[in-house]
Scaffold this motif. Sequence first.
Motif, PDB file in Angstrom:
ATOM      1  N   ALA A 176       7.365 -13.913  13.706  1.00  0.00           N
ATOM      2  CA  ALA A 176       7.492 -13.585  15.140  1.00  0.00           C
ATOM      3  C   ALA A 176       8.959 -13.543  15.574  1.00  0.00           C
ATOM      4  O   ALA A 176       9.306 -12.833  16.515  1.00  0.00           O
ATOM      5  CB  ALA A 176       6.722 -14.596  15.982  1.00  0.00           C
ATOM      6  N   ALA A 177       9.814 -14.283  14.878  1.00  0.00           N
ATOM      7  CA  ALA A 177      11.233 -14.294  15.251  1.00  0.00           C
ATOM      8  C   ALA A 177      11.892 -12.947  14.918  1.00  0.00           C
ATOM      9  O   ALA A 177      12.895 -12.577  15.515  1.00  0.00           O
ATOM     10  CB  ALA A 177      11.957 -15.423  14.525  1.00  0.00           C
ATOM     11  N   TYR A 178      11.323 -12.209  13.975  1.00  0.00           N
ATOM     12  CA  TYR A 178      11.909 -10.926  13.564  1.00  0.00           C
ATOM     13  C   TYR A 178      11.151  -9.719  14.129  1.00  0.00           C
ATOM     14  O   TYR A 178      11.762  -8.719  14.487  1.00  0.00           O
ATOM     15  CB  TYR A 178      11.905 -10.806  12.037  1.00  0.00           C
ATOM     16  N   ALA A 179       9.823  -9.799  14.153  1.00  0.00           N
ATOM     17  CA  ALA A 179       9.016  -8.596  14.407  1.00  0.00           C
ATOM     18  C   ALA A 179       8.848  -8.333  15.897  1.00  0.00           C
ATOM     19  O   ALA A 179       8.841  -9.254  16.713  1.00  0.00           O
ATOM     20  CB  ALA A 179       7.644  -8.763  13.763  1.00  0.00           C
ATOM     21  N   ASP A 180       8.666  -7.055  16.242  1.00  0.00           N
ATOM     22  CA  ASP A 180       8.324  -6.694  17.612  1.00  0.00           C
ATOM     23  C   ASP A 180       6.819  -6.713  17.804  1.00  0.00           C
ATOM     24  O   ASP A 180       6.326  -6.844  18.911  1.00  0.00           O
ATOM     25  CB  ASP A 180       8.863  -5.293  17.925  1.00  0.00           C
ATOM     26  N   MET A 181       6.093  -6.514  16.698  1.00  0.00           N
ATOM     27  CA  MET A 181       4.630  -6.511  16.750  1.00  0.00           C
ATOM     28  C   MET A 181       4.132  -7.148  15.462  1.00  0.00           C
ATOM     29  O   MET A 181       4.641  -6.828  14.375  1.00  0.00           O
ATOM     30  CB  MET A 181       4.147  -5.064  16.860  1.00  0.00           C
ATOM     31  N   LEU A 182       3.159  -8.050  15.587  1.00  0.00           N
ATOM     32  CA  LEU A 182       2.640  -8.748  14.409  1.00  0.00           C
ATOM     33  C   LEU A 182       1.371  -8.065  13.921  1.00  0.00           C
ATOM     34  O   LEU A 182       0.441  -7.848  14.706  1.00  0.00           O
ATOM     35  CB  LEU A 182       2.316 -10.207  14.778  1.00  0.00           C
ATOM     36  N   GLN A 183       1.333  -7.749  12.651  1.00  0.00           N
ATOM     37  CA  GLN A 183       0.138  -7.130  12.076  1.00  0.00           C
ATOM     38  C   GLN A 183      -0.725  -8.208  11.440  1.00  0.00           C
ATOM     39  O   GLN A 183      -0.226  -9.045  10.677  1.00  0.00           O
ATOM     40  CB  GLN A 183       0.568  -6.099  11.028  1.00  0.00           C
ATOM     41  N   ILE A 184      -2.021  -8.183  11.773  1.00  0.00           N
ATOM     42  CA  ILE A 184      -2.975  -9.027  11.052  1.00  0.00           C
ATOM     43  C   ILE A 184      -3.756  -8.093  10.145  1.00  0.00           C
ATOM     44  O   ILE A 184      -4.375  -7.122  10.614  1.00  0.00           O
ATOM     45  CB  ILE A 184      -3.886  -9.788  12.029  1.00  0.00           C
ATOM     46  N   GLY A 185      -3.681  -8.347   8.858  1.00  0.00           N
ATOM     47  CA  GLY A 185      -4.239  -7.427   7.875  1.00  0.00           C
ATOM     48  C   GLY A 185      -5.750  -7.533   7.767  1.00  0.00           C
ATOM     49  O   GLY A 185      -6.367  -8.507   8.233  1.00  0.00           O
ATOM     50  N   ALA A 186      -6.322  -6.501   7.124  1.00  0.00           N
ATOM     51  CA  ALA A 186      -7.768  -6.437   6.958  1.00  0.00           C
ATOM     52  C   ALA A 186      -8.317  -7.712   6.309  1.00  0.00           C
ATOM     53  O   ALA A 186      -9.366  -8.226   6.705  1.00  0.00           O
ATOM     54  CB  ALA A 186      -8.112  -5.220   6.101  1.00  0.00           C
ATOM     55  N   ARG A 187      -7.591  -8.217   5.328  1.00  0.00           N
ATOM     56  CA  ARG A 187      -8.075  -9.394   4.593  1.00  0.00           C
ATOM     57  C   ARG A 187      -8.006 -10.674   5.417  1.00  0.00           C
ATOM     58  O   ARG A 187      -8.535 -11.702   5.030  1.00  0.00           O
ATOM     59  CB  ARG A 187      -7.283  -9.547   3.292  1.00  0.00           C
ATOM     60  N   ASN A 188      -7.316 -10.611   6.517  1.00  0.00           N
ATOM     61  CA  ASN A 188      -7.140 -11.788   7.374  1.00  0.00           C
ATOM     62  C   ASN A 188      -7.829 -11.664   8.726  1.00  0.00           C
ATOM     63  O   ASN A 188      -7.651 -12.526   9.573  1.00  0.00           O
ATOM     64  CB  ASN A 188      -5.644 -12.016   7.628  1.00  0.00           C
ATOM     65  N   MET A 189      -8.610 -10.583   8.896  1.00  0.00           N
ATOM     66  CA  MET A 189      -9.193 -10.379  10.228  1.00  0.00           C
ATOM     67  C   MET A 189     -10.002 -11.581  10.690  1.00  0.00           C
ATOM     68  O   MET A 189     -10.088 -11.871  11.880  1.00  0.00           O
ATOM     69  CB  MET A 189     -10.082  -9.122  10.237  1.00  0.00           C
ATOM     70  N   MET A 190     -10.614 -12.269   9.748  1.00  0.00           N
ATOM     71  CA  MET A 190     -11.429 -13.429  10.125  1.00  0.00           C
ATOM     72  C   MET A 190     -10.740 -14.755   9.819  1.00  0.00           C
ATOM     73  O   MET A 190     -11.416 -15.787   9.703  1.00  0.00           O
ATOM     74  CB  MET A 190     -12.768 -13.376   9.430  1.00  0.00           C
ATOM     75  N   ASN A 191      -9.434 -14.738   9.698  1.00  0.00           N
ATOM     76  CA  ASN A 191      -8.686 -15.990   9.532  1.00  0.00           C
ATOM     77  C   ASN A 191      -8.440 -16.532  10.948  1.00  0.00           C
ATOM     78  O   ASN A 191      -7.446 -16.224  11.595  1.00  0.00           O
ATOM     79  CB  ASN A 191      -7.376 -15.712   8.795  1.00  0.00           C
ATOM     80  N   PHE A 192      -9.401 -17.329  11.407  1.00  0.00           N
ATOM     81  CA  PHE A 192      -9.396 -17.719  12.823  1.00  0.00           C
ATOM     82  C   PHE A 192      -8.212 -18.627  13.159  1.00  0.00           C
ATOM     83  O   PHE A 192      -7.687 -18.565  14.265  1.00  0.00           O
ATOM     84  CB  PHE A 192     -10.738 -18.353  13.201  1.00  0.00           C
ATOM     85  N   ALA A 193      -7.802 -19.443  12.193  1.00  0.00           N
ATOM     86  CA  ALA A 193      -6.627 -20.297  12.437  1.00  0.00           C
ATOM     87  C   ALA A 193      -5.397 -19.416  12.657  1.00  0.00           C
ATOM     88  O   ALA A 193      -4.574 -19.679  13.542  1.00  0.00           O
ATOM     89  CB  ALA A 193      -6.410 -21.238  11.254  1.00  0.00           C
ATOM     90  N   LEU A 195      -5.421 -16.250  13.756  1.00  0.00           N
ATOM     91  CA  LEU A 195      -5.579 -15.560  15.045  1.00  0.00           C
ATOM     92  C   LEU A 195      -5.145 -16.462  16.198  1.00  0.00           C
ATOM     93  O   LEU A 195      -4.425 -16.042  17.111  1.00  0.00           O
ATOM     94  CB  LEU A 195      -7.034 -15.124  15.248  1.00  0.00           C
ATOM     95  N   LYS A 196      -5.564 -17.731  16.140  1.00  0.00           N
ATOM     96  CA  LYS A 196      -5.220 -18.659  17.235  1.00  0.00           C
ATOM     97  C   LYS A 196      -3.716 -18.871  17.313  1.00  0.00           C
ATOM     98  O   LYS A 196      -3.142 -18.916  18.390  1.00  0.00           O
ATOM     99  CB  LYS A 196      -5.910 -20.013  17.014  1.00  0.00           C
ATOM    100  N   LYS A 197      -3.109 -18.985  16.153  1.00  0.00           N
ATOM    101  CA  LYS A 197      -1.665 -19.258  16.144  1.00  0.00           C
ATOM    102  C   LYS A 197      -0.874 -18.011  16.581  1.00  0.00           C
ATOM    103  O   LYS A 197       0.102 -18.115  17.317  1.00  0.00           O
ATOM    104  CB  LYS A 197      -1.250 -19.724  14.745  1.00  0.00           C
ATOM    105  N   VAL A 198      -1.323 -16.866  16.136  1.00  0.00           N
ATOM    106  CA  VAL A 198      -0.648 -15.619  16.528  1.00  0.00           C
ATOM    107  C   VAL A 198      -0.798 -15.385  18.039  1.00  0.00           C
ATOM    108  O   VAL A 198       0.130 -14.922  18.706  1.00  0.00           O
ATOM    109  CB  VAL A 198      -1.192 -14.440  15.698  1.00  0.00           C
ATOM    110  N   ALA A 199      -1.956 -15.749  18.590  1.00  0.00           N
ATOM    111  CA  ALA A 199      -2.160 -15.590  20.040  1.00  0.00           C
ATOM    112  C   ALA A 199      -1.077 -16.336  20.806  1.00  0.00           C
ATOM    113  O   ALA A 199      -0.543 -15.844  21.798  1.00  0.00           O
ATOM    114  CB  ALA A 199      -3.535 -16.108  20.443  1.00  0.00           C
ATOM    115  N   LYS A 200      -0.720 -17.510  20.306  1.00  0.00           N
ATOM    116  CA  LYS A 200       0.243 -18.360  21.034  1.00  0.00           C
ATOM    117  C   LYS A 200       1.644 -17.755  21.083  1.00  0.00           C
ATOM    118  O   LYS A 200       2.434 -18.104  21.956  1.00  0.00           O
ATOM    119  CB  LYS A 200       0.327 -19.736  20.371  1.00  0.00           C
ATOM    120  N   THR A 201       1.965 -16.857  20.160  1.00  0.00           N
ATOM    121  CA  THR A 201       3.315 -16.277  20.179  1.00  0.00           C
ATOM    122  C   THR A 201       3.505 -15.351  21.383  1.00  0.00           C
ATOM    123  O   THR A 201       4.633 -15.081  21.766  1.00  0.00           O
ATOM    124  CB  THR A 201       3.603 -15.433  18.909  1.00  0.00           C
TER     125      THR A 201
END
Length: 342
Positions: A176-193, A195-201
């Motif tokens: 998040a310190a580098y990117a303008d947009m964070l990609q969540i990949g297909a293999r991680n779509m259901m990595n709920f932990a 998703l929650k952490k990315v939401a906070k950014t």
Amino acid sequence: MLVRMRPQADRHAVQEVVRTLQDAGYDVLQLHRGGPSVIGVNGRPIAPDLPEQLHRLPAVEAVVQVDRPYRLAARDARPSGSTVRVGDVIFGGPEPVIIAGPCTVESREQLLRAAEAVRAAGAHLLRGGAFKPRTSPYSFQGLGEEGLRLLAEAREVTGLPIVTEVLDTEHVELVAAYADMLQIGARNMMNFALLKKVAKTGKPVLLKRGFAATVEEWLLSAEYLLAGGNDQVVLCERGVRGFDPATRFMLDLNAVPLVRQLSHLPVIVDPSHGTGRRELVEPMALAALAAGAHGLIIEAQPDPEHALVDGRQTITPETLATIVRRARALQAALQEAVAVAD
Ligand code: PEP
Ligand code: MN
């Protein structure tokens, strides 16, 4: 339950609604960046007189019961659609947004050449993986933080905002310190932990559909981000597992008009992973836009034959420039067709 605010309601009027609900003991979730404010009400059963009470508040436009497992992601939350802004680029507006770049950041020279070519072709954002989700542990895993530094340099040189994948909860702050947009990949779509952490950014997120995920599961993953307080979410259809090895995945273009009906979130399409074959990228890119996609994400670089990852589906900058031109022409033709037909 969803409480939709009038588009012109100011912050104080919306706050009054939030307080009313909180005082009555409800859990309140709020979306406010991508369009008119929406409040999601969670937790205890809804008191029968609550909708009427809310309707008396000046900010409230509608109180809606959503009969789907996702709520904040439902079209009812924002019938006019959400927009997601990354730098000066707007997803969900009238212009299709084109993201392009190499699958993987391999070296400074490779990335800077690719970035310059992507800019010259007229794309809007630069993609490139620094942390790569590889099926085999022996495949190149990406340059990690060095890759992020190179992406930042490429942004500096070209002015293009960058989108890159965050693979793991432990890397969220770093990416998040580098990117303008964070990609969540297909293999991680259901990595709920994750998703929650990315939401906070609070950063804009590109949420790819898992290749064996239903549309409902995909929208529930988006719901994790929205419920986590981040409504800067763009969905990305990237193909699902089919039965036929003739193409790498089966690009599910049904999903595009479907999620546009089910959800207010912008949706883009990845014809690179969706087909796995560079000669299919242009036709499926145009088909995606015709189906209503708000944009595309495409793997492109000057020397696809020597790409370390996904070369078979990577197009040249020349093909990318053709797609950008044809995408604009198609957009204009579609608008005209609608105007003429109506
Ligand atoms: C990618 O964009 O390079 C990628 C790994 O995509 P997906 O997660 O859709 O496979
Ligand atoms: Mn790839």
